[in-house]
Design an enzyme around this catalytic site. Structure first.
Site, PDB file in Angstrom:
ATOM      1  CB  SER A  59     -10.653   0.827  -7.396  1.00  0.00           C
ATOM      2  OG  SER A  59      -9.410   1.351  -6.990  1.00  0.00           O
ATOM      3  CB  SER A  60     -16.091   2.644  -7.377  1.00  0.00           C
ATOM      4  OG  SER A  60     -16.059   4.118  -7.078  1.00  0.00           O
ATOM      5  CG  ASP A  90      -6.469   1.826  -7.095  1.00  0.00           C
ATOM      6  OD1 ASP A  90      -5.421   1.121  -6.692  1.00  0.00           O
ATOM      7  OD2 ASP A  90      -6.453   3.248  -7.218  1.00  0.00           O
ATOM      8  CE1 TYR A 129      -3.045   7.560  -2.607  1.00  0.00           C
ATOM      9  CE2 TYR A 129      -2.478   9.349  -4.330  1.00  0.00           C
ATOM     10  CZ  TYR A 129      -2.077   8.025  -4.103  1.00  0.00           C
ATOM     11  OH  TYR A 129      -1.752   7.272  -4.688  1.00  0.00           O
ATOM     12  N   GLY A 175     -12.997   2.856  -1.220  1.00  0.00           N
ATOM     13  CA  GLY A 175     -11.248   2.376  -1.535  1.00  0.00           C
ATOM     14  C   GLY A 175     -11.177   0.996  -2.157  1.00  0.00           C
ATOM     15  CD  GLU A 179      -2.946  -0.531   0.047  1.00  0.00           C
ATOM     16  OE1 GLU A 179      -2.689  -0.470  -0.578  1.00  0.00           O
ATOM     17  OE2 GLU A 179      -3.651  -1.343   0.680  1.00  0.00           O
ATOM     18  CG  HIS A 180      -0.519   5.218   0.708  1.00  0.00           C
ATOM     19  ND1 HIS A 180      -0.218   5.731  -0.356  1.00  0.00           N
ATOM     20  CD2 HIS A 180      -1.233   5.026   1.347  1.00  0.00           C
ATOM     21  CE1 HIS A 180      -1.835   6.706  -0.071  1.00  0.00           C
ATOM     22  NE2 HIS A 180      -2.716   5.325   0.545  1.00  0.00           N
ATOM     23  CB  SER A 230     -24.305   7.242 -14.260  1.00  0.00           C
ATOM     24  OG  SER A 230     -24.334   6.453 -12.630  1.00  0.00           O
ATOM     25  CG  ASP A 250       0.454   2.926  -6.868  1.00  0.00           C
ATOM     26  OD1 ASP A 250       0.647   3.847  -5.689  1.00  0.00           O
ATOM     27  OD2 ASP A 250      -0.623   3.132  -6.879  1.00  0.00           O
TER      28      ASP A 250
END
Ligand code: GLA
Length: 373
Positions: free
Chosen positions: A116-117, A162, A214, A114, A21-22, A55, A24
């Site tokens: 990744s939609s 993602d 972020y 969290g 995590e964190h 949508s 990439d």
């Protein structure tokens, strides 16, 4: 306005990150799996040079002229449309000629959790439009178009994991992603055969990646790499940790860098265990990742910390926050017989602290971006 010709429909999944995590955006290693929940995009051509985006989860469709597409062109209430529109913009930036398009999307990845939609949405749209217009996009192209949309159009400075997970996901496998070379190694992660559950607890604490925190984490990592004289924190091995700690000029940078350096090492260790089929043995590494994200990288929240604590108390082999943090989900590797009881206990613990009621579900690794014909 009329639509004409054929229709292209593609589905792309959300993801859970098992570990890494964190890392990439530090050119490091991560290990996501695509999940069943995802987004379906249907693209058709329109006769006029406009883009109409609708949508199933939103009200009024958004319509914009192709020549008006630019970062920041949407009013706040229409910002959701910037993800699909950003993909069209990125395609045009790369020189593709687009005509009028209707894009209809329908997704079931919980937004803001969290999972990744947004990558699911971007990758589904990139694949549907690429297919409709026969742009000849490879899977690697889909990843980079979707990433360009998110970084340069939406303005979220995310690191690419993602989109890679959404496009390259494989049933029954996690993906060891080397974020420098962009190599993806699928590693078997067959929960059913192992008799295990990967339980997800959505804390429903709000999560937002464009709000600056972020970006701050990312900037701290870049500053740490600069002080260490390396291109990225990926270039500092665990054996160099003490020397790196002695070189960095603040406690804050030491904490941020220590997370990334140790997390890369944990991710490679998990890969090694999974390559030899030792699923239960990865538990302590997952929990160590959580502690590092909580204490050193400081991206967890009390809700997710509580979920992790309760999951471990109820027999999980390991548990951790997954995704960018600042809210979102906890995951736990747990025996199926204990998963239900553990999820109920998390709900009770949340109620005791007057937190919003969490939701829980199990996930298994699913296929990446695919055509629905
Ligand atoms: C978000 C970003 C990813 C990655 C994770 C943290 O999901 O989109 O690129 O940085 O946070 O691992």
């Amino acid at each position: 306005m009329t639509s004409s010709g054929r229709l292209a429909r593609w589905r792309s999944p959300g993801r859970v990150n098992l570990i890494g995590e964190h890392t990439d955006y530090n050119d490091g290693f991560c290990m996501p799996l695509a999940i069943e929940q995802g987004c379906t995009a249907t693209a058709t051509a329109l006769d006029e040079p406009v883009v109409r985006i609708s949508s199933a989860q939103r009200g009024t469709p958004v319509e914009v002229g192709l020549d008006e597409l630019a970062p920041g062109c949407f009013a706040e209430q229409d910002e959701w449309a910037s993800y699909p529109a950003g993909v069209l913009w990125a395609l045009m930036e790369r020189g593709s000629k687009l005509g009028g398009l209707s894009i209809a999307v329908d997704g079931d990845v919980p937004a803001g959790a969290g999972l990744s939609s947004s990558a699911a949405l971007e990758c589904a749209v990139a694949a549907a439009v690429g297919d409709l217009l026969e742009l000849g996009l490879s899977r690697a192209d889909l990843v980079s178009v979707a990433r360009q949309a998110e970084n340069d159009f939406v303005g979220a400075p995310t690191g690419g994991m993602d989109q890679l997970a959404s496009v390259f996901g494989q049933a029954g496998h996690v993906l060891l992603c080397d974020m420098r070379s962009m190599d993806v190694e699928p590693i078997p992660f067959d929960l059913e055969t192992a008799g295990l559950n990967l339980l997800v607890i959505d804390s429903r604490a709000p999560h937002q990646l464009t709000d600056g925190l972020y970006g701050e984490r990312r900037a701290a990592c870049e500053e740490a790499a600069r002080q260490l004289g390396v291109p990225a924190l990926r270039d500092v091995g665990l054996e160099e940790l003490d020397a790196a700690m002695a070189t960095l000029d603040s406690d804050l940078l030491r904490k941020r860098a220590r997370h990334v350096i140790t997390e890369n090492d944990r991710t490679e260790a998990v890969a090694q265990l999974l390559r030899t089929g030792q699923l239960r043995a990865i538990g302590p590494l997952l929990t160590a990742s959580h502690e590092s994200l909580r204490d050193d990288f400081e991206v967890s929240v009390p809700e997710v910390d509580l979920a992790v604590e309760v999951l471990l108390a109820f027999g999980a082999y390991g548990a951790r926050i997954t995704g960018g943090g600042f809210g979102g989900c906890a995951i736990a590797l747990i025996e199926p017989a204990q998963a239900r009881e553990a999820a109920i206990a998390v709900g009770a613990a949340f109620a005791g602290r007057q937190y919003r009621a969490p939701s829980s579900f199990t996930v298994t690794p699913a296929a990446g971006t695919r055509s629905l014909g």
